[in-house]
Design a protein around this motif. Sequence first.
Motif, short mmCIF file in Angstrom:
data_model
loop_
_atom_site.label_atom_id
_atom_site.label_comp_id
_atom_site.label_asym_id
_atom_site.label_seq_id
_atom_site.Cartn_x
_atom_site.Cartn_y
_atom_site.Cartn_z
N ASP A 108 -7.55 3.68 11.06
CA ASP A 108 -8.03 2.80 10.01
C ASP A 108 -7.80 1.32 10.32
OD1 ASP A 108 -5.29 2.69 9.76
OD2 ASP A 108 -5.21 3.59 7.77
N ASN A 167 -4.98 -0.20 10.53
CA ASN A 167 -3.72 -0.67 9.96
C ASN A 167 -2.55 -0.24 10.84
OD1 ASN A 167 -5.10 -1.69 7.72
ND2 ASN A 167 -4.92 0.25 6.64
N GLU A 214 2.66 1.26 6.09
CA GLU A 214 1.37 0.91 6.67
C GLU A 214 1.11 -0.56 6.39
OE1 GLU A 214 -3.15 2.69 6.86
OE2 GLU A 214 -1.65 3.68 5.63
N ASP A 215 0.86 -1.33 7.45
CA ASP A 215 0.60 -2.76 7.34
C ASP A 215 -0.86 -2.95 6.93
OD1 ASP A 215 0.72 -5.50 7.51
OD2 ASP A 215 0.71 -5.56 9.69
N ASP A 216 -1.11 -2.85 5.63
CA ASP A 216 -2.47 -2.98 5.12
C ASP A 216 -2.62 -4.29 4.35
OD1 ASP A 216 -0.90 -2.28 2.95
OD2 ASP A 216 -1.81 -0.31 2.69
N TRP A 217 -3.73 -4.49 3.66
CA TRP A 217 -3.97 -5.72 2.93
C TRP A 217 -2.93 -5.92 1.84
CZ3 TRP A 217 -7.36 -9.10 4.76
CH2 TRP A 217 -8.33 -8.64 5.62
N GLY A 218 -2.47 -7.16 1.68
CA GLY A 218 -1.47 -7.46 0.65
C GLY A 218 -0.12 -6.90 1.02
N ASP A 219 0.62 -6.45 0.00
CA ASP A 219 1.91 -5.83 0.26
C ASP A 219 1.71 -4.53 1.04
OD1 ASP A 219 3.21 -7.83 -1.13
OD2 ASP A 219 3.24 -6.71 -3.02
N ASP A 220 2.60 -4.27 1.98
CA ASP A 220 2.50 -3.04 2.77
C ASP A 220 2.70 -1.82 1.89
OD1 ASP A 220 2.18 -4.73 4.89
OD2 ASP A 220 4.18 -4.41 5.72
N THR A 221 1.98 -0.76 2.20
CA THR A 221 2.11 0.50 1.48
C THR A 221 3.15 1.35 2.20
OG1 THR A 221 -0.23 0.38 0.87
CG2 THR A 221 0.87 2.52 0.62
#
Length: 125
Positions: free
Chosen positions: A60, A62, A109-116
């Motif tokens: 994905d 990320n 997971e380094d995704d958009w905004g705060d990490d999940t």
Amino acid sequence: MTTRRTRARVGFTALAALGLALSAANPAMAANTYAFEGSDYAATNPAWSNWYEVCDVEKDGNGVYAQFRDSYENYIGGFDAKYWDSDGSAGGCRSGNLPGYVAKIQVCEDDWGDDTCSGWKPVTH
């Protein structure tokens, strides 16, 4: 009779080689504690010198990293220390040995905004 023994030996050797190959290809099978974020995961086994693995499985875009805490809630490796699977989902997973006692693991997971992130998972000792 000799042919039957030879076939049995060849079959046994093939099964043994297959078992060895599968265990070498997936060292996380030896882990005793996992944390998941979707299909991405972090794993550890303190009995093996605090061995760990972090793996980006999802294609994905990320990045994925793991964090580890000791029993005093300190981050292992220092505050905000992140152990990244640096090649993303393109290759294998990152693994190594942590420098201290592991009490909890988390994968993010380094995704958009705060990490999940997964929740903090207590390590089985």
